[in-house]
Design a protein around this motif. Structure first.
Motif, mmCIF file in Angstrom:
data_model
loop_
_atom_site.group_PDB
_atom_site.id
_atom_site.type_symbol
_atom_site.label_atom_id
_atom_site.label_comp_id
_atom_site.label_asym_id
_atom_site.label_seq_id
_atom_site.Cartn_x
_atom_site.Cartn_y
_atom_site.Cartn_z
ATOM 1 N N MET A 131 0.849 -1.188 0.000
ATOM 2 C CA MET A 131 0.000 0.000 0.000
ATOM 3 C C MET A 131 0.884 1.237 0.000
ATOM 4 N N GLU A 132 0.299 2.376 -0.348
ATOM 5 C CA GLU A 132 1.022 3.646 -0.269
ATOM 6 C C GLU A 132 0.995 4.150 1.162
ATOM 7 N N PHE A 133 2.148 4.554 1.671
ATOM 8 C CA PHE A 133 2.227 5.147 3.000
ATOM 9 C C PHE A 133 3.366 6.150 2.998
ATOM 10 N N GLY A 134 3.051 7.387 3.322
ATOM 11 C CA GLY A 134 4.074 8.425 3.367
ATOM 12 C C GLY A 134 4.766 8.637 2.029
ATOM 13 N N GLY A 135 4.049 8.318 0.943
ATOM 14 C CA GLY A 135 4.636 8.474 -0.380
ATOM 15 C C GLY A 135 5.441 7.279 -0.850
ATOM 16 N N TYR A 136 5.506 6.221 -0.017
ATOM 17 C CA TYR A 136 6.288 5.023 -0.341
ATOM 18 C C TYR A 136 5.375 3.822 -0.600
ATOM 19 N N ASP A 137 5.877 2.901 -1.386
ATOM 20 C CA ASP A 137 5.235 1.614 -1.619
ATOM 21 C C ASP A 137 5.673 0.684 -0.493
ATOM 22 N N MET A 138 4.772 0.443 0.471
ATOM 23 C CA MET A 138 5.148 -0.235 1.709
ATOM 24 C C MET A 138 4.312 -1.494 1.940
ATOM 25 N N PRO A 139 4.867 -2.493 2.648
ATOM 26 C CA PRO A 139 4.108 -3.717 2.965
ATOM 27 C C PRO A 139 3.148 -3.474 4.127
ATOM 28 N N VAL A 140 1.881 -3.777 3.927
ATOM 29 C CA VAL A 140 0.914 -3.638 5.009
ATOM 30 C C VAL A 140 0.768 -4.946 5.788
ATOM 31 N N GLU A 141 0.944 -6.092 5.090
ATOM 32 C CA GLU A 141 0.920 -7.378 5.797
ATOM 33 C C GLU A 141 1.531 -8.458 4.910
ATOM 34 N N TYR A 142 1.965 -9.533 5.551
ATOM 35 C CA TYR A 142 2.539 -10.690 4.863
ATOM 36 C C TYR A 142 1.635 -11.913 5.076
ATOM 37 N N THR A 143 1.530 -12.378 6.316
ATOM 38 C CA THR A 143 0.727 -13.563 6.617
ATOM 39 C C THR A 143 -0.593 -13.220 7.285
ATOM 40 N N GLY A 144 -0.759 -11.969 7.672
ATOM 41 C CA GLY A 144 -1.976 -11.534 8.361
ATOM 42 C C GLY A 144 -1.643 -10.638 9.530
ATOM 43 N N ILE A 145 -2.423 -9.588 9.726
ATOM 44 C CA ILE A 145 -2.108 -8.589 10.749
ATOM 45 C C ILE A 145 -2.119 -9.190 12.151
ATOM 46 N N ILE A 146 -3.117 -10.004 12.453
ATOM 47 C CA ILE A 146 -3.205 -10.556 13.810
ATOM 48 C C ILE A 146 -2.026 -11.477 14.097
ATOM 49 N N GLN A 147 -1.701 -12.345 13.155
ATOM 50 C CA GLN A 147 -0.564 -13.257 13.351
ATOM 51 C C GLN A 147 0.735 -12.476 13.512
ATOM 52 N N GLU A 148 0.936 -11.445 12.709
ATOM 53 C CA GLU A 148 2.153 -10.642 12.798
ATOM 54 C C GLU A 148 2.197 -9.850 14.101
ATOM 55 N N HIS A 149 1.065 -9.318 14.503
ATOM 56 C CA HIS A 149 0.966 -8.606 15.782
ATOM 57 C C HIS A 149 1.371 -9.519 16.939
ATOM 58 N N GLU A 150 0.820 -10.720 16.960
ATOM 59 C CA GLU A 150 1.096 -11.651 18.061
ATOM 60 C C GLU A 150 2.547 -12.110 18.053
ATOM 61 N N ALA A 151 3.162 -12.194 16.862
ATOM 62 C CA ALA A 151 4.579 -12.569 16.792
ATOM 63 C C ALA A 151 5.434 -11.547 17.526
ATOM 64 N N VAL A 152 5.134 -10.261 17.341
ATOM 65 C CA VAL A 152 5.917 -9.213 18.004
ATOM 66 C C VAL A 152 5.627 -9.182 19.499
ATOM 67 N N ARG A 153 4.376 -9.368 19.884
ATOM 68 C CA ARG A 153 4.030 -9.342 21.313
ATOM 69 C C ARG A 153 4.665 -10.511 22.073
ATOM 70 N N THR A 154 4.780 -11.662 21.429
ATOM 71 C CA THR A 154 5.217 -12.862 22.151
ATOM 72 C C THR A 154 6.629 -13.315 21.805
ATOM 73 N N GLN A 155 7.131 -12.936 20.609
ATOM 74 C CA GLN A 155 8.452 -13.419 20.202
ATOM 75 C C GLN A 155 9.282 -12.284 19.591
ATOM 76 N N VAL A 156 9.203 -12.140 18.267
ATOM 77 C CA VAL A 156 10.026 -11.140 17.600
ATOM 78 C C VAL A 156 9.497 -10.919 16.182
ATOM 79 N N GLY A 157 9.784 -9.761 15.639
ATOM 80 C CA GLY A 157 9.465 -9.464 14.252
ATOM 81 C C GLY A 157 10.337 -8.324 13.768
#
Length: 362
Positions: free
Chosen positions: A18-44
């Protein structure tokens, strides 16, 4: 749209872009919830190379920055960082940013991508009043990778000889090596978790990113970055802070330093706002069903307009919808009940203490 040095990698690995701040940026890879939980519990790991970096150098650098922002860069020790708003004379916010002190007369500003042009013009305009200050834009040659989560330091340890645990919160070490590549390493974060930021030359970004991927650190998109920062009640420029929302209204008044330095831009307006009493405040809301988005109106239980949502999402950690809203101060009390208009229906909500999530001691 602009690209970071990692945009090709994101596309090759199936990221939703998606566009963000004028850049072509990744909004998600495997899913927002899964990615969120990876950072909360492990690492990303996050590609935040869209952020912009300015060097401020010279004998007057500290004095200049004290004038420019509401916090006190002159009080930083070498290797220390601070968060600070930067204001207009009327008290509204130009941007919120980080400042690192690399040496007594050498600082680095890290500003939001969407404000890059505006910030550069603002900084350089005010630097002309200081003959002994030089400002250099190093954004295009600098890449930034953030590694966040409770396992961040442990997972990064094999790539450097630096004892990462010795880097204090809001400090940095400069001119180090990570995966044999030159890097600055800092410990700040925008997720509510512990973690590190790796500033590297743009030409080295892909090699470092791939090395991190080899260690099993998953990539995280901007979608989870937003839900993580919202749970931690961290402001996003354009939402909780804008040209028309002051740092005091946004709830980051602790980064406005009244004592210890002379006038900063916006000081008189902010002092007047404080003396009069805030008419608006950003508060936290929990909703009983329905996802509130930026701009949605918020009403009292008696259907009087109280304000509007600045940010909202489903909270993967709390398993409920949450939001931040800019409300009339007379309604900004904990436990107050509201109605948020979500897609033409009014959803019950109540104001709650923030942050919504606080990292447990480990």
């Amino acid at each position: 749209m602009k690209q970071t040095p990692l945009t090709g990698w994101h596309r090759q690995h199936g990221a939703k872009m998606m566009e963000f701040g004028g850049y072509d940026m990744p909004v998600e890879y495997t899913g927002i919830i899964q990615e969120h939980e990876a950072v909360r519990t492990q690492v990303g790991m996050f590609d935040v190379s869209h952020m912009a970096e300015f060097l401020v150098e010279g004998a007057g650098a500290a004095e200049f920055l004290d004038k420019l922002v509401t916090n006190l860069p002159s009080h930083l020790t070498v290797g220390q960082a601070l968060y600070t708003p930067m204001c207009y004379p009327h008290g509204g916010t130009v941007d919120d940013l980080l400042i690192y002190r690399k040496s007594p007369d050498h600082f680095m500003m890290v500003v939001n991508a969407g404000n890059y042009t505006k910030d550069w013009e603002w900084v350089t305009q005010h630097a002309t009043s200081f003959a002994n200050v030089r400002v250099v834009d190093i954004s295009q040659q600098t890449a930034l990778i953030a590694v966040q989560g409770p396992q961040a330091l442990e997972r990064l340890a094999p790539l450097t000889t630096i004892p990462l645990g010795d880097i204090s919160y809001y400090h940095a070490v400069f001119d180090q090596k990570v995966a044999s590549l030159p890097a600055h390493i800092s410990r700040t974060g925008y997720t509510g978790e512990d973690g590190l930021e790796l500033y590297v030359d743009a030409e080295h970004a892909l090699a470092l990113w791939e090395r991190l991927a080899e260690l099993g650190i998953p990539p995280i998109g901007l979608g989870a970055r937003d839900t993580l920062r919202l749970e931690a009640r961290l402001p996003l420029y354009g939402h909780e802070l804008t040209e028309d929302i002051s740092p005091l209204e946004a709830g980051v008044g602790m980064f406005v330093k009244w004592e210890g330095h002379s006038d900063f831009i916006g000081k008189d307006a902010l002092a007047a706002q404080k003396a009069k009493g805030l008419q608006r405040k950003v508060v936290g809301l929990e909703l009983n069903g329905g996802i509130a988005r930026s701009g949605y109106p918020v009403f009292t239980a008696e259907h009087e307009l109280a304000g509007y949502v600045t940010s909202g999402s489903y909270s993967p950690t709390l398993k409920k919808p949450i939001a931040l809203a800019l409300l009339d101060s007379s309604y900004a009390t904990i436990g107050q009940e509201f109605l948020v208009e979500v897609r033409h229906r009014k959803v019950q909500a109540k104001s709650v203490k923030t942050p919504f999530y606080r990292r447990p001691p480990r």
